[in-house]
Design an enzyme around this catalytic site. Structure first.
Site, PDB file in Angstrom:
ATOM      1  N   LYS A  13       0.838  -1.213   0.000  1.00  0.00           N
ATOM      2  CA  LYS A  13       0.000   0.000   0.000  1.00  0.00           C
ATOM      3  C   LYS A  13       0.871   1.261   0.000  1.00  0.00           C
ATOM      4  O   LYS A  13       0.679   2.159  -0.811  1.00  0.00           O
ATOM      5  CB  LYS A  13      -0.935   0.017   1.240  1.00  0.00           C
ATOM      6  CG  LYS A  13      -1.894  -1.159   1.305  1.00  0.00           C
ATOM      7  CD  LYS A  13      -2.840  -1.066   2.497  1.00  0.00           C
ATOM      8  CE  LYS A  13      -2.154  -1.118   3.844  1.00  0.00           C
ATOM      9  NZ  LYS A  13      -1.489  -2.393   4.159  1.00  0.00           N
ATOM     10  N   ARG A  88     -10.133   0.498   8.219  1.00  0.00           N
ATOM     11  CA  ARG A  88      -9.649  -0.839   8.542  1.00  0.00           C
ATOM     12  C   ARG A  88     -10.701  -1.648   9.293  1.00  0.00           C
ATOM     13  O   ARG A  88     -10.448  -2.794   9.638  1.00  0.00           O
ATOM     14  CB  ARG A  88      -8.451  -0.681   9.460  1.00  0.00           C
ATOM     15  CG  ARG A  88      -7.127  -0.975   8.798  1.00  0.00           C
ATOM     16  CD  ARG A  88      -6.117  -0.843   9.903  1.00  0.00           C
ATOM     17  NE  ARG A  88      -4.890  -1.448   9.624  1.00  0.00           N
ATOM     18  CZ  ARG A  88      -3.845  -0.838   9.092  1.00  0.00           C
ATOM     19  NH1 ARG A  88      -3.930   0.404   8.684  1.00  0.00           N
ATOM     20  NH2 ARG A  88      -2.709  -1.468   8.959  1.00  0.00           N
ATOM     21  N   ARG A 127      11.552  -5.484   5.360  1.00  0.00           N
ATOM     22  CA  ARG A 127      11.418  -4.047   5.090  1.00  0.00           C
ATOM     23  C   ARG A 127      12.393  -3.246   5.951  1.00  0.00           C
ATOM     24  O   ARG A 127      12.603  -3.534   7.118  1.00  0.00           O
ATOM     25  CB  ARG A 127       9.989  -3.590   5.378  1.00  0.00           C
ATOM     26  CG  ARG A 127       9.831  -2.063   5.316  1.00  0.00           C
ATOM     27  CD  ARG A 127       8.410  -1.608   5.329  1.00  0.00           C
ATOM     28  NE  ARG A 127       7.637  -2.205   6.382  1.00  0.00           N
ATOM     29  CZ  ARG A 127       6.307  -2.218   6.406  1.00  0.00           C
ATOM     30  NH1 ARG A 127       5.622  -1.650   5.435  1.00  0.00           N
ATOM     31  NH2 ARG A 127       5.652  -2.775   7.401  1.00  0.00           N
ATOM     32  N   ARG A 160      10.963  -1.116  11.289  1.00  0.00           N
ATOM     33  CA  ARG A 160       9.818  -0.618  12.049  1.00  0.00           C
ATOM     34  C   ARG A 160       9.614  -1.471  13.301  1.00  0.00           C
ATOM     35  O   ARG A 160       9.796  -2.677  13.250  1.00  0.00           O
ATOM     36  CB  ARG A 160       8.562  -0.685  11.168  1.00  0.00           C
ATOM     37  CG  ARG A 160       7.983   0.679  10.835  1.00  0.00           C
ATOM     38  CD  ARG A 160       6.925   0.595   9.789  1.00  0.00           C
ATOM     39  NE  ARG A 160       5.735  -0.132  10.219  1.00  0.00           N
ATOM     40  CZ  ARG A 160       4.643  -0.280   9.473  1.00  0.00           C
ATOM     41  NH1 ARG A 160       4.615   0.253   8.260  1.00  0.00           N
ATOM     42  NH2 ARG A 160       3.601  -0.929   9.908  1.00  0.00           N
ATOM     43  N   ARG A 171      -0.762  -8.968  13.324  1.00  0.00           N
ATOM     44  CA  ARG A 171      -1.322  -7.998  12.368  1.00  0.00           C
ATOM     45  C   ARG A 171      -2.104  -8.712  11.261  1.00  0.00           C
ATOM     46  O   ARG A 171      -3.151  -8.233  10.816  1.00  0.00           O
ATOM     47  CB  ARG A 171      -0.207  -7.137  11.773  1.00  0.00           C
ATOM     48  CG  ARG A 171       0.265  -6.058  12.759  1.00  0.00           C
ATOM     49  CD  ARG A 171       1.635  -5.505  12.426  1.00  0.00           C
ATOM     50  NE  ARG A 171       1.734  -4.894  11.128  1.00  0.00           N
ATOM     51  CZ  ARG A 171       2.891  -4.680  10.478  1.00  0.00           C
ATOM     52  NH1 ARG A 171       4.031  -5.034  11.043  1.00  0.00           N
ATOM     53  NH2 ARG A 171       2.907  -4.097   9.318  1.00  0.00           N
TER      54      ARG A 171
HETATM   55  P1  AP5 Z   1       4.752  -1.603   1.922  1.00  0.00           P
HETATM   56  O1  AP5 Z   1       4.437  -0.821   0.691  1.00  0.00           O
HETATM   57  O2  AP5 Z   1       5.483  -0.912   3.004  1.00  0.00           O
HETATM   58  O3  AP5 Z   1       3.434  -2.352   2.439  1.00  0.00           O
HETATM   59  P2  AP5 Z   1       2.144  -1.814   3.205  1.00  0.00           P
HETATM   60  O4  AP5 Z   1       0.969  -2.453   2.531  1.00  0.00           O
HETATM   61  O5  AP5 Z   1       2.164  -0.336   3.298  1.00  0.00           O
HETATM   62  O6  AP5 Z   1       2.358  -2.528   4.613  1.00  0.00           O
HETATM   63  P3  AP5 Z   1       2.328  -1.948   6.090  1.00  0.00           P
HETATM   64  O7  AP5 Z   1       3.088  -2.937   6.933  1.00  0.00           O
HETATM   65  O8  AP5 Z   1       2.765  -0.534   6.130  1.00  0.00           O
HETATM   66  O9  AP5 Z   1       0.811  -2.060   6.385  1.00  0.00           O
HETATM   67  P4  AP5 Z   1       0.115  -2.065   7.718  1.00  0.00           P
HETATM   68  O10 AP5 Z   1      -1.280  -1.970   7.222  1.00  0.00           O
HETATM   69  O11 AP5 Z   1       0.403  -3.233   8.588  1.00  0.00           O
HETATM   70  O12 AP5 Z   1       0.759  -0.861   8.540  1.00  0.00           O
HETATM   71  P5  AP5 Z   1       0.293   0.637   8.830  1.00  0.00           P
HETATM   72  O13 AP5 Z   1       1.488   1.481   8.878  1.00  0.00           O
HETATM   73  O14 AP5 Z   1      -0.828   1.020   7.943  1.00  0.00           O
HETATM   74  O15 AP5 Z   1       5.601  -2.893   1.454  1.00  0.00           O
HETATM   75  C1  AP5 Z   1       6.072  -3.840   2.402  1.00  0.00           C
HETATM   76  C2  AP5 Z   1       7.451  -4.362   1.971  1.00  0.00           C
HETATM   77  O16 AP5 Z   1       7.316  -5.123   0.771  1.00  0.00           O
HETATM   78  C3  AP5 Z   1       8.472  -3.263   1.677  1.00  0.00           C
HETATM   79  O17 AP5 Z   1       9.737  -3.683   2.103  1.00  0.00           O
HETATM   80  C4  AP5 Z   1       8.435  -3.127   0.147  1.00  0.00           C
HETATM   81  O18 AP5 Z   1       9.677  -2.708  -0.380  1.00  0.00           O
HETATM   82  C5  AP5 Z   1       8.084  -4.546  -0.284  1.00  0.00           C
HETATM   83  N1  AP5 Z   1       7.234  -4.568  -1.485  1.00  0.00           N
HETATM   84  C6  AP5 Z   1       6.227  -3.700  -1.815  1.00  0.00           C
HETATM   85  N2  AP5 Z   1       5.661  -4.060  -2.980  1.00  0.00           N
HETATM   86  C7  AP5 Z   1       6.314  -5.195  -3.399  1.00  0.00           C
HETATM   87  C8  AP5 Z   1       6.183  -6.043  -4.545  1.00  0.00           C
HETATM   88  N3  AP5 Z   1       5.256  -5.792  -5.498  1.00  0.00           N
HETATM   89  N4  AP5 Z   1       7.029  -7.106  -4.639  1.00  0.00           N
HETATM   90  C9  AP5 Z   1       7.968  -7.359  -3.688  1.00  0.00           C
HETATM   91  N5  AP5 Z   1       8.140  -6.584  -2.592  1.00  0.00           N
HETATM   92  C10 AP5 Z   1       7.317  -5.514  -2.440  1.00  0.00           C
HETATM   93  O19 AP5 Z   1      -0.318   0.498  10.325  1.00  0.00           O
HETATM   94  C11 AP5 Z   1       0.523   0.251  11.428  1.00  0.00           C
HETATM   95  C12 AP5 Z   1      -0.312   0.205  12.713  1.00  0.00           C
HETATM   96  O20 AP5 Z   1      -0.968   1.479  12.917  1.00  0.00           O
HETATM   97  C13 AP5 Z   1      -1.469  -0.813  12.731  1.00  0.00           C
HETATM   98  O21 AP5 Z   1      -1.024  -2.123  13.089  1.00  0.00           O
HETATM   99  C14 AP5 Z   1      -2.396  -0.188  13.763  1.00  0.00           C
HETATM  100  O22 AP5 Z   1      -1.930  -0.436  15.078  1.00  0.00           O
HETATM  101  C15 AP5 Z   1      -2.262   1.308  13.479  1.00  0.00           C
HETATM  102  N6  AP5 Z   1      -3.270   1.768  12.499  1.00  0.00           N
HETATM  103  C16 AP5 Z   1      -3.028   2.336  11.283  1.00  0.00           C
HETATM  104  N7  AP5 Z   1      -4.168   2.620  10.635  1.00  0.00           N
HETATM  105  C17 AP5 Z   1      -5.181   2.246  11.475  1.00  0.00           C
HETATM  106  C18 AP5 Z   1      -6.600   2.260  11.373  1.00  0.00           C
HETATM  107  N8  AP5 Z   1      -7.238   2.738  10.279  1.00  0.00           N
HETATM  108  N9  AP5 Z   1      -7.328   1.780  12.424  1.00  0.00           N
HETATM  109  C19 AP5 Z   1      -6.728   1.314  13.548  1.00  0.00           C
HETATM  110  N10 AP5 Z   1      -5.381   1.246  13.688  1.00  0.00           N
HETATM  111  C20 AP5 Z   1      -4.614   1.718  12.672  1.00  0.00           C
HETATM  112 MG    MG Z   2       2.330   1.051   4.891  1.00  0.00          MG
END
Ligand code: AP5
Ligand code: MG
Length: 217
Positions: A13, A88, A127, A160, A171
Site C-alpha cells: 500500500k 480498517r 522491510r 519498524r 497484524r
Molecule cells: P509496503 O508498501 O510498506 O506495504 P504496506 O501495505 O504499506 O504494509 P504496512 O506494513 O505498512 O501495512 P500495515 O497496514 O500493517 O501498517 P500501517 O502502517 O498502515 O511494502 C512492504 C514491503 O514489501 C516493503 O519492504 C516493500 O519494499 C516490499 N514490497 C512492496 N511491494 C512489493 C512487490 N510488489 N514485490 C515485492 N516486494 C514488495 O499500520 C501500522 C499500525 O498502525 C497498525 O497495526 C495499527 O496499530 C495502526 N493503524 C493504522 N491505521 C489504522 C486504522 N485505520 N485503524 C486502527 N489502527 C490503525
Molecule cells: Mg504502509
C-alpha cells in the site's frame, strides 16, 4: 479523485501510494504514518496509540476516525485524497461514508491490493525504512544502493518496531478478522477494484494507473 487503498500488511500500500499521489497530485494520507509521527513527537495521541501498535492491534475506531476526518477537511484535500490504511474496520468505513455524504463528496475507488498471505511475512520482515525521510526499502526485493543506507539522504536504515515476525502474525490475524470484510463492503458499494499485488512493484503501479486512468473498473 478520492481513493482508499485496501490490502493486508505488506501488500504494498505504502509503496504504491507514493506513486499514485505524485501522478494524480493528491495527498497521500497514511494513518500508520500519522500515528508513527505522533509517537515520534510524543503527542497525547501518539501515547494512546503506542500500546496498540506495538502489539499489532488496531487503534480504537474513535481515535482514528477523528484523526482522518480532521485531515481530509484540510485545504489540500479539496480535489481529492488517497487514504492508505484507513478504513480498517466496517465502523471506520461507515463513518467515512457518512462524513463524505455530508460533504457531497463520495469515494471514487477502493483499490484492493491482493497478495497471497504466504508472501506477506517475508515482505514485512525484510522491510527497512529511513528514519529521516521515510523512504522504504526491502533487503531483497528493493535494496538500497549501499547496504543499510538510504539512497536519498544516506541515513542509516531501521526496521519498524512492529515488523518483527511475531507481531506480523498478530497484524495478519487482525487484518483477516477486522479488515478483510471491507473488500465485500466496497464491492457492494460498487467502487471496488482488485489489483494483483503479486507482481514487481512497477508492474503493480502500471496496473493501478491503468485503472485510475479509466482503462478498467
Ligand atoms: P509496503 O508498501 O510498506 O506495504 P504496506 O501495505 O504499506 O504494509 P504496512 O506494513 O505498512 O501495512 P500495515 O497496514 O500493517 O501498517 P500501517 O502502517 O498502515 O511494502 C512492504 C514491503 O514489501 C516493503 O519492504 C516493500 O519494499 C516490499 N514490497 C512492496 N511491494 C512489493 C512487490 N510488489 N514485490 C515485492 N516486494 C514488495 O499500520 C501500522 C499500525 O498502525 C497498525 O497495526 C495499527 O496499530 C495502526 N493503524 C493504522 N491505521 C489504522 C486504522 N485505520 N485503524 C486502527 N489502527 C490503525
Ligand atoms: Mg504502509
Amino acid at each position: 479523485m478520492r481513493i482508499v487503498l485496501l490490502g493486508p500488511p505488506g501488500a504494498g500500500k505504502g509503496t504504491q501510494a507514493k506513486k499514485i499521489a505524485t501522478r494524480y497530485n493528491i495527498p497521500h494520507i497514511s494513518t500508520g504514518d500519522l500515528f508513527r509521527e505522533n509517537l515520534k513527537n510524543k503527542t497525547p495521541l501518539g501515547q494512546k496509540a503506542k500500546a496498540y501498535m506495538d502489539a499489532g492491534k488496531l487503534v480504537p475506531d474513535e481515535l482514528v476516525i477523528a484523526l482522518v476526518e480532521d485531515r481530509i477537511t484540510k485545504d489540500d484535500c479539496r480535489s481529492g485524497y488517497l487514504l492508505d490504511g484507513f478504513p480498517r474496520t466496517v465502523a471506520q468505513a461507515s463513518a467515512l461514508a457518512t462524513f463524505n455524504e455530508k460533504l457531497g463528496k463520495p469515494l471514487n475507488y477502493a483499490l484492493n491490493i491482493d497478495v497471497p498471505e504466504s508472501l506477506l511475512i517475508e515482505r514485512i520482515v525484510g522491510r527497512r525504512v529511513c528514519p529521516k525521510c521515510g523512504a522504504s526499502y526491502h533487503i531483497e526485493f528493493n535494496p538500497p544502493k549501499v547496504d543499510g543506507q538510504c539512497d536519498i539522504d544516506g541515513a542509516d536504515l531501521v526496521q519498524r518496531a512492529d515488523d518483527s515476525e511475531e507481531t506480523v502474525k498478530t497484524r495478519l490475524n487482525v487484518y483477516n478478522s477486522e479488515s478483510a470484510p471491507l473488500v465485500d463492503y466496497y464491492h457492494f458499494k460498487g467502487v471496488l477494484v482488485n489489483v494483483d499485488g503479486n507482481q514487481k512493484p512497477d508492474e503493480v503501479t502500471s496496473a493501478v494507473f491503468n485503472i485510475l486512468d479509466g482503462g478498467a473498473k
